[in-house]
Motif scaffolding. Structure first.
Motif, short mmCIF file in Angstrom:
data_model
loop_
_atom_site.label_atom_id
_atom_site.label_comp_id
_atom_site.label_asym_id
_atom_site.label_seq_id
_atom_site.Cartn_x
_atom_site.Cartn_y
_atom_site.Cartn_z
N MET A 228 0.85 -1.20 0.00
CA MET A 228 0.00 0.00 0.00
C MET A 228 0.88 1.25 0.00
SD MET A 228 -2.96 1.09 2.73
CE MET A 228 -3.84 2.62 2.56
N ALA A 229 0.54 2.21 -0.85
CA ALA A 229 1.33 3.43 -0.94
C ALA A 229 1.22 4.23 0.35
CB ALA A 229 0.85 4.26 -2.13
N ASP A 230 2.29 4.97 0.67
CA ASP A 230 2.28 5.80 1.86
C ASP A 230 1.23 6.89 1.75
OD1 ASP A 230 4.34 4.33 2.92
OD2 ASP A 230 5.90 5.68 2.20
N LEU A 231 0.62 7.21 2.87
CA LEU A 231 -0.36 8.29 2.91
C LEU A 231 0.35 9.62 2.75
CD1 LEU A 231 -3.48 8.53 3.55
CD2 LEU A 231 -2.77 9.17 5.86
N ILE A 232 -0.13 10.44 1.84
CA ILE A 232 0.46 11.76 1.62
C ILE A 232 -0.13 12.74 2.62
CG2 ILE A 232 0.67 13.67 -0.02
CD1 ILE A 232 0.60 11.62 -2.25
N ARG A 233 0.73 13.44 3.32
CA ARG A 233 0.28 14.37 4.36
C ARG A 233 0.17 15.79 3.79
NH1 ARG A 233 -0.31 11.75 8.82
NH2 ARG A 233 0.86 9.83 9.21
N LEU A 234 -1.05 16.29 3.82
CA LEU A 234 -1.31 17.64 3.32
C LEU A 234 -1.93 18.55 4.38
CD1 LEU A 234 -2.79 16.84 -0.22
CD2 LEU A 234 -0.47 17.60 0.32
N SER A 235 -2.26 17.99 5.53
CA SER A 235 -2.98 18.76 6.55
C SER A 235 -2.18 19.94 7.07
CB SER A 235 -3.39 17.86 7.71
OG SER A 235 -2.27 17.18 8.25
N ALA B 182 0.04 21.50 5.01
CA ALA B 182 0.45 22.24 3.81
C ALA B 182 -0.57 23.33 3.50
CB ALA B 182 0.60 21.30 2.62
N THR B 183 -0.14 24.30 2.71
CA THR B 183 -1.02 25.39 2.29
C THR B 183 -1.41 25.19 0.83
OG1 THR B 183 0.07 26.95 3.79
CG2 THR B 183 -1.22 27.89 1.98
N ASN C 52 -15.29 24.67 -4.72
CA ASN C 52 -15.56 23.32 -4.23
C ASN C 52 -14.31 22.52 -3.88
OD1 ASN C 52 -18.48 23.43 -4.71
ND2 ASN C 52 -17.92 23.43 -6.88
N ARG C 53 -13.13 22.99 -4.34
CA ARG C 53 -11.93 22.18 -4.13
C ARG C 53 -10.73 23.03 -3.72
NH1 ARG C 53 -11.41 18.48 -9.43
NH2 ARG C 53 -11.90 20.46 -10.47
N LEU C 54 -9.75 22.35 -3.13
CA LEU C 54 -8.46 22.94 -2.80
C LEU C 54 -7.40 22.26 -3.65
CD1 LEU C 54 -8.72 22.91 1.11
CD2 LEU C 54 -9.21 24.82 -0.42
N VAL C 55 -6.36 23.01 -4.02
CA VAL C 55 -5.31 22.46 -4.88
C VAL C 55 -3.95 22.63 -4.20
CG1 VAL C 55 -4.39 22.39 -7.22
CG2 VAL C 55 -6.70 23.28 -6.84
N TYR C 56 -3.23 21.51 -4.11
CA TYR C 56 -1.93 21.48 -3.45
C TYR C 56 -0.85 21.03 -4.43
CZ TYR C 56 -4.59 21.31 0.97
OH TYR C 56 -5.44 21.58 2.01
N VAL C 57 0.36 21.52 -4.22
CA VAL C 57 1.52 20.95 -4.92
C VAL C 57 1.83 19.62 -4.25
CG1 VAL C 57 3.96 21.23 -5.49
CG2 VAL C 57 2.45 23.23 -5.48
N HIS C 58 2.04 18.58 -5.05
CA HIS C 58 2.42 17.27 -4.49
C HIS C 58 3.73 17.44 -3.73
CE1 HIS C 58 3.53 13.08 -4.15
NE2 HIS C 58 2.43 12.69 -4.77
N PRO C 59 3.81 17.01 -2.46
CA PRO C 59 5.02 17.26 -1.66
C PRO C 59 6.28 16.57 -2.18
CG PRO C 59 3.50 15.80 -0.51
CD PRO C 59 2.75 16.34 -1.69
N ASP C 60 6.12 15.49 -2.95
CA ASP C 60 7.29 14.76 -3.45
C ASP C 60 7.47 14.88 -4.96
OD1 ASP C 60 7.80 13.69 -0.84
OD2 ASP C 60 6.16 12.26 -1.18
N ARG C 61 6.48 15.45 -5.64
CA ARG C 61 6.53 15.55 -7.10
C ARG C 61 6.07 16.95 -7.51
NH1 ARG C 61 2.87 10.96 -9.40
NH2 ARG C 61 3.75 11.72 -11.36
N PRO C 62 6.97 17.90 -7.57
CA PRO C 62 6.57 19.29 -7.82
C PRO C 62 5.99 19.54 -9.21
CG PRO C 62 8.97 19.06 -7.84
CD PRO C 62 8.42 17.77 -7.33
N GLU C 63 6.07 18.54 -10.08
CA GLU C 63 5.52 18.71 -11.43
C GLU C 63 4.03 18.35 -11.50
OE1 GLU C 63 6.73 14.37 -11.29
OE2 GLU C 63 7.41 16.28 -10.43
N LEU D 298 -6.16 14.11 4.10
CA LEU D 298 -7.37 14.93 3.96
C LEU D 298 -8.39 14.26 3.05
CD1 LEU D 298 -5.78 18.48 3.56
CD2 LEU D 298 -6.74 17.45 5.62
N GLY D 299 -8.10 13.02 2.65
CA GLY D 299 -9.01 12.30 1.77
C GLY D 299 -8.37 11.95 0.44
N ARG D 300 -9.16 11.34 -0.42
CA ARG D 300 -8.67 10.90 -1.72
C ARG D 300 -8.60 12.09 -2.67
NH1 ARG D 300 -11.34 7.20 -6.27
NH2 ARG D 300 -9.54 5.96 -6.89
N GLY D 301 -7.48 12.21 -3.38
CA GLY D 301 -7.30 13.33 -4.28
C GLY D 301 -7.01 12.89 -5.70
#
Length: 227
Positions: free
Chosen positions: A1-8, A10-11, A18-29, A96-99
């Motif tokens: 199982m893939a590691d859970l990405i922590r965004l809580s 992050a800004t 309806n949605r929030l958009v984050y830069v992936h913490p390990d993949r800036p592209e 924060l849920g499935r993205g």
């Protein structure tokens, strides 16, 4: 199982209705879009009245709808679409849920591309934007790209290495009609795409006018962080 990405902690660099958009913490592209916790899909559906009740509930899950639409569009149109629309890259589980994971549109220098609304507010309707809009309109109509209204905060102005600008639609794609007749008629589809592009031009001109008159652009459509 893939590691859970922590965004809580992050800004998000962008916040929609309806949605929030984050830069992936390990993949800036790439970026991750998550539904806002304060938005209830059932309530949103009821507010659409009869038209909303006639549509499947899944229609109001913007992540699922976007993943399906992007997959269909890139499959139909091909590689050229990537210059104007990001690719869907899969799903991730976060704290924060499935993205949904999409390409993050960046300028050639690596900065996150500026929302069109912010570009116009800061720079006006300059020659580079005029050229970009002509290029975008020609492509949008030729390829019959379906979209909802092309709002200024759903389009970014990507700056290329030669100083030019290219418009990329990052949200609001797909056909929102209950009976999408344009799906079966190329002529209707092109006419519809042309109308959407024409209204995008008018929105740019309206914002330029608001800026000249010292008006308020509102809070949506401006980057919260630059990277």
């Amino acid at each position: 199982m893939a590691d859970l990405i922590r965004l809580s902690t992050a800004t998000p660099f962008a916040r929609g209705g309806n949605r929030l958009v984050y830069v992936h913490p390990d993949r800036p592209e790439v970026c991750i879009k998550l539904p806002r916790a304060d938005v209830n899909l059932a309530v949103k559906r009821r507010r659409k009245g009869l038209k909303g009740r006639l549509k499947p509930a899944a229609t109001f899950d913007e992540n699922r709808a976007e993943a399906r639409t992007l997959t269909e569009l890139h499959g139909r149109i091909g590689d050229s679409l990537a210059a104007f629309v990001p690719r869907f890259l899969g799903w991730v589980e976060t704290d924060l849920g499935r993205g949904v994971v999409l390409e993050l549109i960046r300028d050639d220098d690596g900065a996150i591309a500026t929302p069109l609304k912010q570009y116009v507010w800061e720079r006006g309707f300059d020659e580079r934007l005029e050229a970009a809009l002509r290029e975008f309109t020609a492509y949008w109509v030729r390829e019959r790209v379906p979209s909802r209204e092309l709002l200024l905060h759903n389009v970014v102005a990507r700056r290329t290495g030669d100083g030019a600008v290219r418009l990329v639609v990052i949200d609001g794609l797909g056909n929102a009609d209950l009976l999408p007749l344009s799906r079966w008629s190329r002529r209707l589809a092109r006419r519809k795409s042309a109308r959407k592009a024409a209204r995008l031009r008018k929105r740019i001109e309206d914002l330029v006018r608001t800026r000249a008159q010292g008006g308020d652009p509102g809070e949506h459509g401006f980057l919260r962080v630059t990277d």
